[in-house]
Design a protein around this motif. Structure first.
Motif: not given
Length: 670
Positions: A423-443
């Motif tokens: 919750k505190d590390n913005n870089e990790v949160k950004k990576i999490k958001t990008d990975l989730q979008k990359a996995a779910t948007i194509p489906v």
């Protein structure tokens, strides 16, 4: 001395001749015809031949008496031609250098003439010695004439050269003057053009300033008029809004009163339905409700008449609402009176029933005491009681498989807890958001009209799971950006496939096949995605195991409803139709996956989750007691999607299964 005198006489005669009296001027007029004589080559005069003939003839006559002379005395005569040739050649040789010299060298020409004259004098002295050499004097005179003419020709050429130089200087001066005048003219013209340009520019600037001033004035007038018009429009708009607001309030009040009338009418009609004139309670045959029914009908007619009148008039008035409310209160009172009468009769009947029940219990107790006193018959050996009906719980092996998949899903969640709980590390949160979008948007992009996009979507998902960078939302994303990125993408991708079954496939049944073919291809290359897909599917649709969760002690009703697959929000369970629709979509997706394979992959190996799993699910489903609505819906959706594939695979066994469903399983719904 005679030859000398003859020479001076000759010179005097030449001076007195017409040619000797000519005067030469250096300002001769220019012309080729005047200078033609000077420019022509030197030749002997046409009179030279006549003179020589005369002189030679006279000399021959004088020499004839002296032929008797000795050869020694005649030596000068024999030498005469040579002397004449010498003078002639000397005169010709002297003329050549003079013709090649410049006209300005007048002194050298004069010296040369003097030399020739002196040479002529020497020759004349020779003539005096010998009278036979008289023709040489003529030649000398002719030579002098030629030299005189050559001198005047050279003087003429010098004058002509000077005249030409003067003319050239004059032309050059005139040219320079004309050039200077042309320059002054060009400068004057340029100055005039510059002045005209400045004048034109000043006029344009002046006109531009005047136009700008006029434009500013027009703008100011326009702003003033616009301001006045805006004020008028604002006032008109405010007036219109006030009128609209009043009209809206009036309509809202009228509609509210009308809705109130309708609700009162509806309530009156519902209350009136509770009064049945033919109502006869099976235990209270003596109750008569006809009076209540007549009065209820009268109240309903009164309310209907009021509503009909107000509809014709527009909107009801507060008086109309008050009248209908009084009618409603009267109807409620009528119902209350009727219910009290019925309740009193029922209470009386209940007391009588309790008294009769007490008497029956006493009689039954007496009979049991009498039976207890009699001995019980012996049980026959080997008698084994058979259970009637089908099983309620799933098989033990199926439950173990179900539990293994759930444990694997929980372990996967625990493996990426660092990226999901950050919750505190913005870089990790950004990576999490990008990975989730990359996995779910194509489906999400897979639909029933996906067509040629399926291969592109499959390659994008496969590259992401293989650790290759992919483009998502204009950014480059890769699971290698975080150590837990791959497990996170596995879990979210499997969850998205199951959600698409409950959403997209539930709404559009034909979307099950494009989603299933991509999921099957990913499952074949990345088996862990398939295990997580089954875990999510079993959790959201336990009937896909098949598994009927039992209500355990201590489990809340909301939690139990979630275990059954229902969605509960704010302690409110979703409607049955929506629940069945979601279950249908997930079962259809599962039925499509077990029969499809990715067409561009390696089909040498078996299907990771083929038709044998579908056949097992169908058999276990038919071995369990059917649930109302759920079992019939899931069986229909499953067989509609993969029934043809099962029929081709199992043939006769499949038709036996269909016969079992029709003859043995369907009757259990009765």
């Amino acid at each position: 001395m005679q030859p000398r005198q003859l020479r001076w006489e000759t010179l005097a005669a030449l001076r007195a001749s017409s040619k000797g009296q000519l005067s030469y001027c250096r300002h001769w007029p220019q012309g080729e015809d005047i200078l033609e004589g000077c420019m022509s080559p030197l030749v002997l005069s046409p009179y030279s031949g006549w003179v020589l003939d005369r002189v030679i003839g006279q000399s021959a006559q004088d020499v004839a008496p002296s032929r008797t002379s000795t050869p020694k005395d005649s030596a000068p005569l024999t030498n005469q031609p040579s002397s004449l040739e010498k003078i002639t050649s000397a005169s010709h040789e002297g003329s050549s250098p003079l013709s090649s010299t410049e006209p300005s060298e007048t002194k050298s020409v004069t010296d040369f003439v003097y030399m020739l004259t002196m040479q002529g004098n020497d020759d004349l002295n020779l003539v005096e010695m010998d009278q036979e050499v008289l023709p040489s004097k003529v030649t000398e005179v002719e030579g002098c004439i030629r030299m005189y003419e050559e001198m005047h020709r050279l003087k003429g050429k010098e004058g002509l050269r000077q005249r030409q130089e003067q003319q050239e200087q004059m032309v050059r001066a005139v040219y320079d003057l004309a050039s200077e005048q042309l320059k002054r003219f060009d400068e004057l013209k340029e100055l005039k053009q510059h002045q005209e340009f400045q004048d034109l520019q000043e006029v344009m600037e002046k006109s531009s300033k005047e136009a700008q001033g006029q434009q500013e004035k027009l703008k100011e007038e326009h702003r003033h008029r616009a301001k006045v018009l805006n004020l008028k429009l604002r006032e008109a708009e405010q007036q219109r809004q006030r009128q609209e607001e009043l009209e809206r309030l009036r309509k809202e009040e009228g509609q509210e009163r009308l809705r109130r009338l309708y609700s009162i009418q509806e309530e009156v009609l519902q209350l009136n339905q509770q009064i049945d004139p033919n109502y006869r309670h099976k235990d209270l045959p003596r109750i008569d409700l006809s009076a209540y029914s007549n009065r209820g009908n009268q109240i309903c007619g009164l309310v209907s008449g009021l509503i009909r009148t107000t509809s014709e008039r527009g909107f009801p008035t507060p008086a109309d609402v008050a009248n209908t409310e009084r009618a409603l209160q009267e109807m409620r009172g009528l119902i209350s009176s009727m219910q009290q009468e019925i309740a009193a009769a029922v209470e009386e009947k209940r007391r009588r029933d309790e008294e009769e029940e007490r008497l029956k219990q006493e009689e039954l107790l007496k009979k049991e005491q009498m039976k207890a006193q009699t001995p019980a018959p012996a049980q026959q050996p080997g008698g084994k009681q058979q259970k009637e009906g089908l099983q309620v719980k799933a098989e033990e092996s199926t439950m173990q498989w179900y539990q293994q998949l759930q444990d694997a899903a929980e372990q996967c969640v625990a493996s990426f807890s660092g990226i999901s709980n950050c919750k505190d590390n913005n870089e990790v949160k950004k990576i999490k958001t990008d990975l989730q979008k990359a996995a779910t948007i194509p489906v999400s992009q897979i639909s029933r009209i996906a067509g040629s996009q399926l291969r592109e979507i499959f390659d994008k998902i496969n590259n992401l799971l293989s650790g290759k960078p992919v483009q998502s939302g204009g950014r480059t994303v890769s699971v290698t950006q975080h150590p837990q990125g791959l497990d996170f993408v596995y879990y979210k991708l499997a969850e998205k496939f199951v959600n698409q079954g409950g959403e997209e496939v539930a709404s559009h049944h034909d979307a099950a096949f494009p989603i299933a073919v991509v999921a099957s291809g990913i499952w074949e290359i990345h088996p862990r995605v398939g295990d997580l897909f089954l875990a999510h599917l079993h959790k959201k649709c336990p009937y896909s195991v098949p598994f009927y969760p039992a209500l355990k002690e201590g489990t809340s009703m909301e939690e139990y409803q979630r275990m059954l697959g229902y969605q509960v929000k704010d302690s409110k369970m979703e409607e049955q139709d929506h629940f069945l629709k979601r279950m249908s979509g997930m079962i259809r997706l599962y039925a499509a996956i077990i029969q499809l394979r990715w067409p561009y992959g390696n089909k040498q190996g078996p299907h990771p989750h083929g038709l044998n799993y579908g056949w097992r699910w169908l058999a276990q489903m038919l071995n369990m007691e059917p649930l109302a609505d759920v079992t019939a819906t899931l069986l229909f959706d499953f067989l509609e999607v993969c029934g043809n594939a099962l029929m081709k695979q199992y043939q006769v066994q499949f038709w036996k299964m269909m016969l079992l469903i029709r003859e043995d399983y369907f009757p259990r719904y009765d």
